[in-house]
Design a protein around this motif. Structure first.
Motif, short mmCIF file in Angstrom:
data_model
loop_
_atom_site.label_atom_id
_atom_site.label_comp_id
_atom_site.label_asym_id
_atom_site.label_seq_id
_atom_site.Cartn_x
_atom_site.Cartn_y
_atom_site.Cartn_z
N LEU A 25 0.84 -1.25 0.08
CA LEU A 25 -0.12 0.16 0.06
C LEU A 25 0.80 1.56 0.00
N ALA A 26 1.94 1.08 0.80
CA ALA A 26 2.91 2.33 0.84
C ALA A 26 3.56 2.63 -0.46
N ASN A 27 3.72 1.69 -0.83
CA ASN A 27 4.54 1.70 -2.32
C ASN A 27 3.61 2.12 -3.40
N TYR A 28 2.68 1.80 -3.57
CA TYR A 28 1.54 2.20 -4.32
C TYR A 28 1.22 3.54 -4.34
N HIS A 29 1.06 4.06 -3.23
CA HIS A 29 1.03 5.73 -2.88
C HIS A 29 2.24 6.51 -3.37
N LEU A 30 3.36 5.89 -3.32
CA LEU A 30 4.52 6.82 -4.03
C LEU A 30 4.40 6.57 -5.35
N TYR A 31 4.23 5.24 -6.08
CA TYR A 31 4.26 4.86 -7.25
C TYR A 31 2.99 5.76 -8.14
N TYR A 32 2.00 5.95 -7.13
CA TYR A 32 0.78 6.75 -7.89
C TYR A 32 1.21 8.32 -7.81
N GLN A 33 2.01 8.72 -6.80
CA GLN A 33 2.10 10.14 -6.84
C GLN A 33 3.23 10.57 -7.66
N LYS A 53 -1.05 8.45 -20.96
CA LYS A 53 -0.63 7.10 -20.36
C LYS A 53 -0.46 7.13 -19.04
N TYR A 54 0.13 8.41 -18.59
CA TYR A 54 0.33 8.34 -17.06
C TYR A 54 -1.13 8.55 -16.22
N GLU A 55 -2.02 9.16 -16.88
CA GLU A 55 -3.17 9.38 -16.44
C GLU A 55 -3.96 8.09 -16.34
N GLU A 56 -3.92 7.37 -17.46
CA GLU A 56 -4.32 5.79 -17.31
C GLU A 56 -3.90 5.05 -16.27
N LEU A 57 -2.37 5.23 -16.06
CA LEU A 57 -1.82 4.30 -15.03
C LEU A 57 -2.28 4.71 -13.50
N TYR A 58 -2.06 6.24 -13.43
CA TYR A 58 -2.74 6.47 -12.07
C TYR A 58 -3.95 6.42 -11.52
N ALA A 61 -3.72 2.66 -10.17
CA ALA A 61 -3.11 2.56 -9.10
C ALA A 61 -4.10 3.32 -8.22
N LEU A 62 -4.93 4.39 -8.26
CA LEU A 62 -5.88 4.68 -7.31
C LEU A 62 -6.82 3.58 -7.04
N THR A 63 -7.44 2.82 -7.95
CA THR A 63 -8.14 1.80 -7.59
C THR A 63 -7.52 0.60 -6.96
N ARG A 64 -6.12 0.17 -7.34
CA ARG A 64 -5.56 -0.69 -6.56
C ARG A 64 -5.39 -0.46 -5.00
#
Length: 157
Positions: A25-33, A53-58, A61-64
């Motif tokens: 979860l912590a890593n996903y938050h940094l990835y998202y940001q 593409k970055y909008e799609e990926l974030y 990530a937010l859903t995950r």
């Protein structure tokens, strides 16, 4: 003291899985940001491709992030929820001042590789403890992240 949680898993096993899920979860938050920053700051010849593409990926990530936090709660534990916790626990670091297409894709590739390594650890632990709900959640995520990593590799080659 009851050894089984209200969903029938061993409480101690669930605590171990939740610790690793909180790390994810912590890593996903940094990835998202990082993805948000890349989306906002991308420049150059790849702007139109990477901005979208970055909008799609974030968005993914937010859903995950939400699914991971809800799984932690489902197995009877508490998800981390402060940025100070995320910064303390995450292996992924903040990516500041990147705007070049190849640099941002390389950073995204590295971040996603970190997520996949951690997800594979969680998958093994969850399988060993009989936590099929976490296995299912993480298996699906691994599949999607591997596909994204393949695409990032193709871009960088």
């Amino acid at each position: 003291m009851e050894k089984l949680s209200n969903i029938g898993l061993q409480k101690e096993d669930s605590r171990k899985v939740a610790d690793k899920l909180n790390e994810l979860l912590a890593n996903y938050h940094l990835y998202y940001q990082n993805l948000r920053g890349f989306h906002w700051n991308i420049k150059g010849v790849y702007f139109f491709q990477l901005h979208d593409k970055y909008e799609e990926l974030y968005d993914v990530a937010l859903t995950r992030i939400d699914a991971i936090a809800e799984r932690i709660l489902t197995i009877g534990q508490q998800p981390l929820h402060t940025f100070s916790d995320y910064l303390r626990v995450s292996s992924i670091k903040e990516a500041a001042n990147l705007s070049d297409g190849k640099e941002t894709v390389a950073a995204t590739h590295q971040n996603l590789s970190t997520l996949l390594d951690l997800e594979r650890e969680i998958l093994k632990l969850a399988a060993e403890t009989g936590d099929e709900g976490t296995v299912s959640l993480i298996s699906e995520d691994i599949h999607e992240n591997e596909k994204t990593l393949w695409m990032l590799n193709a871009f960088l080659s």
